[in-house]
Design a protein around this motif. Structure first.
Motif, short mmCIF file in Angstrom:
data_model
loop_
_atom_site.label_atom_id
_atom_site.label_comp_id
_atom_site.label_asym_id
_atom_site.label_seq_id
_atom_site.Cartn_x
_atom_site.Cartn_y
_atom_site.Cartn_z
N PHE A 26 4.75 -15.21 -20.12
CA PHE A 26 5.18 -16.60 -20.90
C PHE A 26 4.84 -17.54 -19.74
O PHE A 26 5.26 -17.56 -18.42
CB PHE A 26 6.47 -16.41 -21.47
CG PHE A 26 6.77 -17.59 -21.50
CD1 PHE A 26 6.78 -18.13 -22.98
CD2 PHE A 26 8.29 -18.10 -21.64
CE1 PHE A 26 6.84 -19.55 -23.18
CE2 PHE A 26 8.36 -19.88 -21.44
CZ PHE A 26 7.74 -20.25 -23.02
N ALA A 63 11.43 -25.80 -20.76
CA ALA A 63 10.97 -25.01 -22.34
C ALA A 63 12.26 -25.10 -23.24
O ALA A 63 12.09 -24.52 -24.81
CB ALA A 63 10.70 -23.72 -21.78
N SER A 117 6.42 -17.39 -27.45
CA SER A 117 7.12 -18.51 -26.42
C SER A 117 7.86 -18.94 -28.42
O SER A 117 8.96 -19.83 -28.12
CB SER A 117 6.04 -19.23 -26.71
OG SER A 117 5.85 -20.60 -26.95
N GLN A 118 6.68 -18.40 -29.53
CA GLN A 118 8.22 -19.01 -30.74
C GLN A 118 8.94 -17.85 -30.86
O GLN A 118 9.74 -18.89 -31.83
CB GLN A 118 7.09 -18.66 -32.20
CG GLN A 118 5.91 -18.88 -31.59
CD GLN A 118 5.00 -18.63 -32.87
OE1 GLN A 118 5.43 -18.60 -33.78
NE2 GLN A 118 3.39 -19.09 -32.82
N SER A 148 2.13 -16.05 -26.45
CA SER A 148 1.85 -17.54 -27.95
C SER A 148 3.21 -17.07 -28.81
O SER A 148 4.17 -17.75 -29.20
CB SER A 148 0.85 -17.28 -28.24
OG SER A 148 0.05 -16.90 -29.21
N ILE A 205 5.13 -22.37 -19.82
CA ILE A 205 5.76 -23.09 -20.70
C ILE A 205 4.45 -24.03 -20.93
O ILE A 205 4.20 -24.71 -20.00
CB ILE A 205 7.29 -24.11 -19.07
CG1 ILE A 205 7.88 -22.75 -18.94
CG2 ILE A 205 6.93 -25.11 -19.72
CD1 ILE A 205 8.50 -23.09 -17.62
#
Length: 586
Positions: free
Chosen positions: A580, A540, A204-205, A201, A582
């Motif tokens: 990771f 994404a 992702s950021q 997570s 989506i």
């Protein structure tokens, strides 16, 4: 109780399946399934609510089940939906307060949540409603706790939330306070996103910020093109000592002032395993620090930086995020030291041709930290030798390829084509290696690209097709992509990615051309058993593409603003990137 839970309860009482309710009501089985799973809710006065109440009452009458008239069911449905409507109105008021008071950036929220900017503005105005309010609140809370985490922002946010600053200093408590304020009783265990739960997570950021980064915007914001590098030398004592966080920040800025105002052209060496969060809490310091780096780059100085990556993953990415804009300049060589234990005793070592800064602190006691700045010749000679010794133990954190050395990237691609291993690509546009020559020529003509530029792109397509053929001889490759709908295509048209040849002029193609390219990609998959195409529900990214060579390295390619490629080999980063996924968001 949610509408979906109520509907599911009625269906179980009646012994009614989703297919039966769909056949009798005329509402598609997929919509009914989404209602039951609370993925979607109808409007209180919609025809769907009336139809469902009528159909359920008819089934109840056939089975002689009492107290389930159409009027009763409809009344219960509307009572539940009205309660949700009141919750939504309260949320909307609070969302608008946050927008005005915190000066929210809809473009950033769009990149973070994958909602279109126009849709977010319609939510703000009340023209549209999100179908899953708890999940939406979760995403907004994630966004705010990520982008508005400075001391000043948290103090201001505490006033809005009606809580003490001390209760929101930790990331999870900050996130929870925002979530609960936006929607009291919000059950974040059901939300699709989590904060600080895993490296996946966090990464992702990190990727969202890289995707949204625009070098031209950044240059305008910091006025890089107007920066005047100071020429008057800064006069400080040959040795100066700084104690505690505030003074240590001052010491870092003084180091850059001396370096930038001197006549030196030697590279700057930077190493620090100091905790990032303590230094990053001051927005004022961050702005001045970025400006100091910008001045160093404007002067033409190269930076050799050793990142300390054996720290909590949150801090690791916090540091890398700060360097994203700087990496785009091509004047950075990033390194890391492998197998470095988490230190209790932290150090900092900066050295340039004009000054050296060394620092120390003990874990958990930043106020007792100490920096020493020196421009003594003997000290400088020592620190240069020290920097050389430290670099001898370091490995490149990533290789960075930009348009200044396209030949080096082509050399890497040739080597990459021979590297075995399972691969997965997360794409923001259909791959150029699957497009036909005729369709490519049509797109080039539509974009008025001709002459040498057109030939560069044709040659790139041919080389990528050849390279892909080589990889498929020893690799299984899966391309993941989401395509915009025809309805939304005009707002977010797809670009053909030619970042590999560092061509940044946008190559737009029509929805029809995109669908033709999709057919050619599907045919390519049919003709190559080791190639697979996977279509996702949501895109994404719009400006980066990721190629993952399992357990070896990851290539993150930025399509434009600027066109640049990062080959990441650090095991922690590779592990996070290859895990990771989506996010799937309604």
């Amino acid at each position: 109780m949610k509408f979906g839970e109520l509907l599911d309860q009625y269906m179980k009482t009646l012994g009614c399946t989703g297919k039966e309710l769909s056949d009798r009501s005329g509402i598609s089985s997929s919509i009914i399934s989404r209602y039951r799973n609370s993925e979607r809710e109808p409007q209180m006065d919609s025809e769907s609510v009336t139809t469902l109440a009528h159909t359920l009452a008819a089934i109840a009458a056939e089975k002689n089940i009492e107290n389930m008239s159409e009027e009763t069911i409809l009344s219960v449905f509307k009572e539940v939906l009205l309660s949700k409507s009141r919750d939504y109105e309260k949320f909307l008021d609070k969302f608008n307060i946050l927008y005005e008071e915190m000066h929210l950036n809809m473009k950033e929220i769009s990149a973070f949540t994958n909602f279109d900017t126009s849709f977010l503005y319609r939510i703000k105005s009340g023209e549209r409603k999100t179908s899953d309010l708890p999940s939406f609140c979760d995403m907004i809370a994630n966004y705010l706790s990520t982008f508005y985490s400075s001391y000043e922002d948290k103090k201001k946010m505490a006033g809005l939330l009606g809580v003490n600053y001390g209760s929101i200093t930790e990331p999870n408590s900050y996130y929870s306070a925002i979530c609960q304020w936006l929607l009291p009783g919000c059950d974040k265990s059901t939300a699709p996103l989590k904060i600080k739960q895993s490296s996946a997570s966090d990464i992702s950021q990190f990727l969202v910020k890289m995707d949204a980064f625009d070098l031209e915007d950044y240059i305008r914001v910091i006025h890089f093109d107007k920066i005047k590098v100071p020429t008057l030398p800064l006069h400080l004592p040959s040795t100066k000592t700084y104690y505690g966080i505030e003074k240590m920040r001052e010491g870092e800025l003084d180091f850059f002032k001396i370096t930038v105002t001197s006549k030196t052209t030697e590279p700057i060496f930077m190493y620090s395993d100091m905790p990032m969060i303590d230094m990053a809490e001051s927005n004022d310091f961050n702005k001045k620090w970025i400006f100091a780096i910008a001045c160093s780059i404007k002067k033409g100085l190269h930076l050799n930086i050793i990142h300390s990556l054996d720290r909590p993953f949150e801090e690791l990415l916090l540091g890398l995020e700060a360097w994203i804009p700087i990496y785009m300049t091509g004047q950075i060589s990033p390194y890391y030291i492998p197998d470095q234990a988490n230190p209790v005793y932290h150090h900092l070592n900066y050295v340039s041709g004009a000054a050296a800064l060394c620092g120390e602190s003990i874990e958990g006691t930043p106020l007792d930290g100490k920096y020493t700045l020196t421009n003594n010749k003997e000290d400088l000679a020592y620190f240069h030798r020290k920097a050389k010794h430290i670099l001898s133990h370091a490995k490149p954190l990533m290789e960075i390829f930009d348009k200044t050395h396209p030949d080096k990237y082509q050399e890497f691609l040739k080597k990459d084509a021979q590297t075995p291993g399972q691969r997965k690509n997360i794409l923001s546009s259909l791959p150029i290696y699957t497009i036909s020559e005729n369709l490519l020529d049509h797109i080039l003509a539509a974009n008025q690209i001709n002459g040498s530029d057109a030939q560069i792109i044709r040659d790139y397509r041919a080389s990528e097709a050849k390279r892909m053929q080589q990889k498929l001889e020893h690799c299984t490759i899966t391309d993941e992509i989401a395509l915009p709908s025809e309805q939304n295509y005009s707002d977010h048209p797809m670009l053909l990615s030619v970042s590999g040849c560092f061509y940044e002029h946008p190559l737009l193609y029509s929805y029809e051309d995109m669908m033709n390219h999709l057919k050619e990609t599907q045919l390519y998959a049919k003709n190559h058993e080791n190639y697979h195409l996977k279509r996702n529900d949501i895109s994404a990214f719009r400006n980066i593409q990721i190629e993952i060579v399992q357990e070896q390295y990851v290539i993150v390619s930025k399509i434009k603003s600027p066109s640049i490629h990062f080959v990441i080999e650090h095991p922690t980063m590779v592990h996070a990137l290859q895990n990771f996924t989506i996010p799937v968001i309604e």
